[in-house]
Design a protein around this motif. Structure first.
Motif, PDB file in Angstrom:
ATOM      1  N   GLN A  12       0.840  -1.198   0.000  1.00  0.00           N
ATOM      2  CA  GLN A  12       0.000   0.000   0.000  1.00  0.00           C
ATOM      3  C   GLN A  12       0.880   1.255   0.000  1.00  0.00           C
ATOM      4  N   ASP A  13       1.921   1.255   0.836  1.00  0.00           N
ATOM      5  CA  ASP A  13       2.880   2.366   0.836  1.00  0.00           C
ATOM      6  C   ASP A  13       3.503   2.548  -0.547  1.00  0.00           C
ATOM      7  N   ALA A  14       3.934   1.448  -1.143  1.00  0.00           N
ATOM      8  CA  ALA A  14       4.620   1.518  -2.436  1.00  0.00           C
ATOM      9  C   ALA A  14       3.688   1.978  -3.557  1.00  0.00           C
ATOM     10  N   HIS A  15       2.418   1.611  -3.471  1.00  0.00           N
ATOM     11  CA  HIS A  15       1.466   1.950  -4.533  1.00  0.00           C
ATOM     12  C   HIS A  15       0.944   3.387  -4.437  1.00  0.00           C
ATOM     13  N   LYS A  16       1.019   3.998  -3.266  1.00  0.00           N
ATOM     14  CA  LYS A  16       0.327   5.266  -3.054  1.00  0.00           C
ATOM     15  C   LYS A  16       0.624   6.281  -4.135  1.00  0.00           C
ATOM     16  N   TRP A  17       1.878   6.462  -4.491  1.00  0.00           N
ATOM     17  CA  TRP A  17       2.240   7.492  -5.461  1.00  0.00           C
ATOM     18  C   TRP A  17       2.661   6.927  -6.822  1.00  0.00           C
ATOM     19  N   ILE A 164      12.212  -6.072  -6.629  1.00  0.00           N
ATOM     20  CA  ILE A 164      11.994  -4.624  -6.523  1.00  0.00           C
ATOM     21  C   ILE A 164      12.701  -4.173  -5.249  1.00  0.00           C
ATOM     22  N   PRO A 165      13.863  -3.515  -5.353  1.00  0.00           N
ATOM     23  CA  PRO A 165      14.726  -3.303  -4.183  1.00  0.00           C
ATOM     24  C   PRO A 165      14.391  -2.068  -3.350  1.00  0.00           C
ATOM     25  N   VAL A 166      13.166  -1.999  -2.869  1.00  0.00           N
ATOM     26  CA  VAL A 166      12.777  -0.837  -2.064  1.00  0.00           C
ATOM     27  C   VAL A 166      13.579  -0.784  -0.763  1.00  0.00           C
ATOM     28  N   GLY A 167      13.785  -1.937  -0.138  1.00  0.00           N
ATOM     29  CA  GLY A 167      14.566  -1.955   1.089  1.00  0.00           C
ATOM     30  C   GLY A 167      15.955  -1.373   0.888  1.00  0.00           C
ATOM     31  N   LYS A 168      16.577  -1.701  -0.226  1.00  0.00           N
ATOM     32  CA  LYS A 168      17.899  -1.157  -0.543  1.00  0.00           C
ATOM     33  C   LYS A 168      17.820   0.342  -0.772  1.00  0.00           C
ATOM     34  N   ALA A 169      16.810   0.798  -1.474  1.00  0.00           N
ATOM     35  CA  ALA A 169      16.669   2.239  -1.738  1.00  0.00           C
ATOM     36  C   ALA A 169      16.526   3.018  -0.433  1.00  0.00           C
ATOM     37  N   ASN A 184      21.057  11.408  13.233  1.00  0.00           N
ATOM     38  CA  ASN A 184      21.746  12.671  13.491  1.00  0.00           C
ATOM     39  C   ASN A 184      20.866  13.884  13.195  1.00  0.00           C
ATOM     40  N   GLY A 185      19.566  13.731  13.414  1.00  0.00           N
ATOM     41  CA  GLY A 185      18.646  14.851  13.316  1.00  0.00           C
ATOM     42  C   GLY A 185      17.928  15.014  11.996  1.00  0.00           C
ATOM     43  N   GLY A 186      18.153  14.099  11.062  1.00  0.00           N
ATOM     44  CA  GLY A 186      17.477  14.184   9.768  1.00  0.00           C
ATOM     45  C   GLY A 186      16.062  13.643   9.829  1.00  0.00           C
ATOM     46  N   LEU A 187      15.374  13.715   8.692  1.00  0.00           N
ATOM     47  CA  LEU A 187      14.010  13.221   8.592  1.00  0.00           C
ATOM     48  C   LEU A 187      13.984  11.704   8.613  1.00  0.00           C
ATOM     49  N   SER A 188      13.004  11.133   9.271  1.00  0.00           N
ATOM     50  CA  SER A 188      12.796   9.690   9.200  1.00  0.00           C
ATOM     51  C   SER A 188      12.006   9.370   7.937  1.00  0.00           C
ATOM     52  N   LEU A 189      12.386   8.288   7.279  1.00  0.00           N
ATOM     53  CA  LEU A 189      11.631   7.814   6.121  1.00  0.00           C
ATOM     54  C   LEU A 189      10.475   6.909   6.548  1.00  0.00           C
ATOM     55  N   CYS A 190      10.277   6.770   7.857  1.00  0.00           N
ATOM     56  CA  CYS A 190       9.137   6.037   8.406  1.00  0.00           C
ATOM     57  C   CYS A 190       8.252   6.996   9.197  1.00  0.00           C
ATOM     58  N   ARG A 191       6.948   6.737   9.189  1.00  0.00           N
ATOM     59  CA  ARG A 191       6.029   7.624   9.908  1.00  0.00           C
ATOM     60  C   ARG A 191       5.683   7.126  11.299  1.00  0.00           C
ATOM     61  N   ASP A 192       5.912   5.848  11.553  1.00  0.00           N
ATOM     62  CA  ASP A 192       5.520   5.260  12.833  1.00  0.00           C
ATOM     63  C   ASP A 192       6.531   4.218  13.290  1.00  0.00           C
ATOM     64  N   GLY A 193       7.721   4.301  12.741  1.00  0.00           N
ATOM     65  CA  GLY A 193       8.749   3.344  13.086  1.00  0.00           C
ATOM     66  C   GLY A 193       8.858   2.176  12.134  1.00  0.00           C
ATOM     67  N   TYR A 200       8.178  11.533   1.568  1.00  0.00           N
ATOM     68  CA  TYR A 200       9.408  11.094   0.905  1.00  0.00           C
ATOM     69  C   TYR A 200       9.610   9.580   0.950  1.00  0.00           C
ATOM     70  N   GLY A 201       9.178   8.938   2.011  1.00  0.00           N
ATOM     71  CA  GLY A 201       9.309   7.490   2.067  1.00  0.00           C
ATOM     72  C   GLY A 201       8.490   6.815   0.984  1.00  0.00           C
ATOM     73  N   ARG A 202       7.222   7.188   0.906  1.00  0.00           N
ATOM     74  CA  ARG A 202       6.360   6.599  -0.122  1.00  0.00           C
ATOM     75  C   ARG A 202       6.797   7.006  -1.536  1.00  0.00           C
ATOM     76  N   TYR A 203       7.291   8.220  -1.673  1.00  0.00           N
ATOM     77  CA  TYR A 203       7.796   8.657  -2.983  1.00  0.00           C
ATOM     78  C   TYR A 203       8.989   7.803  -3.392  1.00  0.00           C
ATOM     79  N   ALA A 204       9.897   7.543  -2.462  1.00  0.00           N
ATOM     80  CA  ALA A 204      11.071   6.728  -2.770  1.00  0.00           C
ATOM     81  C   ALA A 204      10.671   5.325  -3.206  1.00  0.00           C
ATOM     82  N   ALA A 205       9.666   4.753  -2.540  1.00  0.00           N
ATOM     83  CA  ALA A 205       9.184   3.424  -2.926  1.00  0.00           C
ATOM     84  C   ALA A 205       8.588   3.449  -4.329  1.00  0.00           C
ATOM     85  N   ALA A 206       7.748   4.446  -4.600  1.00  0.00           N
ATOM     86  CA  ALA A 206       7.142   4.552  -5.929  1.00  0.00           C
ATOM     87  C   ALA A 206       8.204   4.724  -7.013  1.00  0.00           C
ATOM     88  N   ALA A 207       9.196   5.556  -6.733  1.00  0.00           N
ATOM     89  CA  ALA A 207      10.270   5.774  -7.704  1.00  0.00           C
ATOM     90  C   ALA A 207      11.042   4.487  -7.958  1.00  0.00           C
TER      91      ALA A 207
END
Length: 241
Positions: A12-17, A164-169, A184-193, A200-207
């Motif tokens: 579902q995350d991967a398909h969103k975008w 489909i190497p989403v984990g690697k991406a 180190n203070g950057g954005l998390s690519l997860c919303r709930d852990g 950006y997380g879902r965008y990266a998966a779609a890309a």
């Protein structure tokens, strides 16, 4: 191109975008996701054997409006691509895959003999995730990623599927793009852990899906209200997979 995923909230995350990103990039891709939250390969196969109509059919990243079985979904269209995946907390546990993965792959090939089969590699949880399944990997993101990487490669090869190497991406973004260096203070690519962030997380998966499906590099395009500089960095990482 028509894509069907037998999945859960991670597909579902991967398909969103994916549909929207493909369209903006000049590609006609229609997507369908079979959604049951937390669904494992074992449960998928049980549902397939019993022809259970337990799946919400989500089209082009939208909320599902009808319930279907796996067999019903496979027969809805002539699918170009069908994807399979393991539930996230078992993705790095080889003994959790069989005989369910091979049985599902055989079913797909019987009902959609011309479809190309892909295996969706999921991602490691965030470093501070409190998700119970993180204990399978000693609450260690690097360990979880490495075990997922090894196991999904083996799984894809065992059913002669592309990966489909989403984990690697996701892991490469965490390790090479300072803006996503969560430790180190950057954005998390997860919303709930464990699920991907809504932007950006879902965008990266779609890309990653788009790059894998079309088999060539893709361009960064303006998308929603996302930071274009971050989108460019995501695309650069995805294009190097």
């Amino acid at each position: 191109m028509k894509i069907l995923s037998i999945g859960n909230s991670f597909s579902q995350d991967a398909h969103k975008w994916l549909h929207k990103l493909a369209k903006l990039s000049g590609f006609d891709i229609e997507t369908a996701n079979l959604y049951i939250g937390g669904c494992s390969l074992e449960t998928h196969w049980k549902n397939a054997e019993e022809n259970n109509r337990y799946y919400s059919l989500e089209l082009n990243g939208n909320v599902g409006t009808r319930s279907v079985s796996i067999e019903e979904a496979l027969k809805l269209e002539t699918w170009d691509i069908v994807t399979l995946q393991q539930v996230s907390h078992k993705s790095g546990i080889p003994e959790s895959y069989e005989p369910y993965l091979s049985s599902l792959a055989n079913m797909v090939r019987e009902l959609q003999p011309d479809a190309k089969l892909y295996f969706h590699q999921t991602w490691a949880y965030e470093i501070d995730s409190d998700r119970g399944g993180f204990a399978n990997y000693n609450h260690d993101q690097a360990e979880m990623y490495n075990r997922i990487k090894q196991t999904t490669k083996m799984a894809a090869q065992s059913i002669h599927a592309a990966l489909i190497p989403v984990g690697k991406a996701i892991q490469n973004l965490r390790e090479t793009v300072p803006e996503f260096d969560y430790q180190n203070g950057g954005l998390s690519l997860c919303r709930d852990g464990f699920h991907l962030s809504l932007n950006y997380g879902r965008y990266a998966a779609a890309a990653t899906w788009l790059h894998t499906m079309i088999g060539k590099k893709i361009d960064a395009v303006d998308f929603e209200d996302f930071n274009p500089e971050l989108l460019k960095k995501i695309i650069d990482v995805v294009n190097e997979l």
